[in-house]
Enzyme design. Structure first.
Site: not given
Ligand code: NAP
Length: 257
Positions: A67, A160, A164
């Protein structure tokens, strides 16, 4: 290959590497030649991604159940990565993140604190844990995955977005402080990338339309792919990006300029 120079092997650590953007970054850095540590809260997901990289002939090890919001767990993970992969993490990608959608007046202390703990405290802890090793090596690369919402603001996501925006500030300050030590620090704010996080928002009706609807409104006429973020990250951690630091490198299909 960017992860290796003659007589030298480099370790990369990717948080939240079990899913979405983090998965693509971990696979890309392993392909680039980094010995890659795939960290995630979800142990099975981290193991799946590390195994996927190994199946392709690359070096990757999973560190599940970590975590990022828990400093002792972070310190322990960074120590285990060093022992297991035979060297300090010289590349750190702070990607793990959580999002939430609530009207401003409905945001509870608990929700605010959890978002800050994962999205901002986590990168703070990881940077403090890896920077000493980078300083010893005289070389390091840190990439923080922020969000395009911190460039534009986003209604119902004040916590959020604040987390960020804080990460962007952390990036800029660390770049100034760590540049003399050979360490670059940059941030990629993704926008509208097709991952489980985005699909979850779509399912809960939080996007104000479907993913395909928004894709049509995006200048490049598609949603982002995790690999788009991974490609930018691959450049930022490479040797040739040594003059790029403190930058906000948007990867968003032109949605934010
Ligand atoms: P995602 O598919 O939900 O992946 C996030 C990963 O982080 C998941 O494997 C999750 O594990 C893990 N995680 C969450 N909380 C955690 C913790 N406390 N300790 C360790 N691991 C943790 O999300 P994503 O879309 O790929 O996002 C990745 C990053 O990009 C994030 O920082 C997000 O804010 C940023 N982002 C994404 C978008 C978009 O359009 N997708 C846009 C802007 C920014 P669990 O599944 O077990 O929770």
């Amino acid at each position: 290959m960017t992860g290796e120079r003659p007589g030298e092997r480099r370790t990369a650590l990717v948080t939240g590497g079990g899913s979405g953007i983090g998965r693509a970054i971990a696979l890309r850095l392993a392909e680039d030649g980094f010995a890659t540590a795939v960290l995630d809260l979800d142990t099975e997901a981290a193991e799946r991604v590390a195994e996927e990289a190994r199946q392709k002939g690359h070096e990757a090890v999973a560190f599940g159940g970590v975590d990022v919001s828990d400093r002792p767990q972070v310190d322990d993970a960074v120590r285990r990565v060093r022992e297991t992969l035979g060297g300090p993490a010289l590349v750190l990608v702070n990607n793990a993140g959580v999002s939430a959608t609530q009207g401003f007046l409905k945001i509870t202390d608990e929700s605010w604190n959890r978002i800050m703990a994962v999205n901002l405290n986590g990168p703070f802890y990881f940077c403090q844990a890896v920077v000493p090793g980078m300083k010893d090596a005289g070389w390091g690369r840190i990439v923080n995955i922020s969000s395009s919402s911190a460039q534009s603001g986003q209604q119902y996501m004040a916590h959020y977005v604040a987390s960020k925006a804080g990460l962007i500030g952390l990036t800029k300050s660390l770049a100034l402080e760590l540049g003399p030590a050979g360490i670059t620090v940059n941030t990629i704010p993704p926008g509208f990338v097709d991952t489980p996080m985005l699909r979850d928002s779509e399912e809960r009706g939080l996007l104000g339309g479907s993913v395909s609807h928004h894709a049509e409104l995006t200048p490049v006429r598609r949603a982002g792919r995790p690999e788009d973020i991974a490609a930018a990250c691959s450049f930022l951690v490479s040797e040739e990006a040594g003059y790029v630091t403190g930058q906000v490198i948007g990867v968003n299909g032109g949605r934010n300029t």
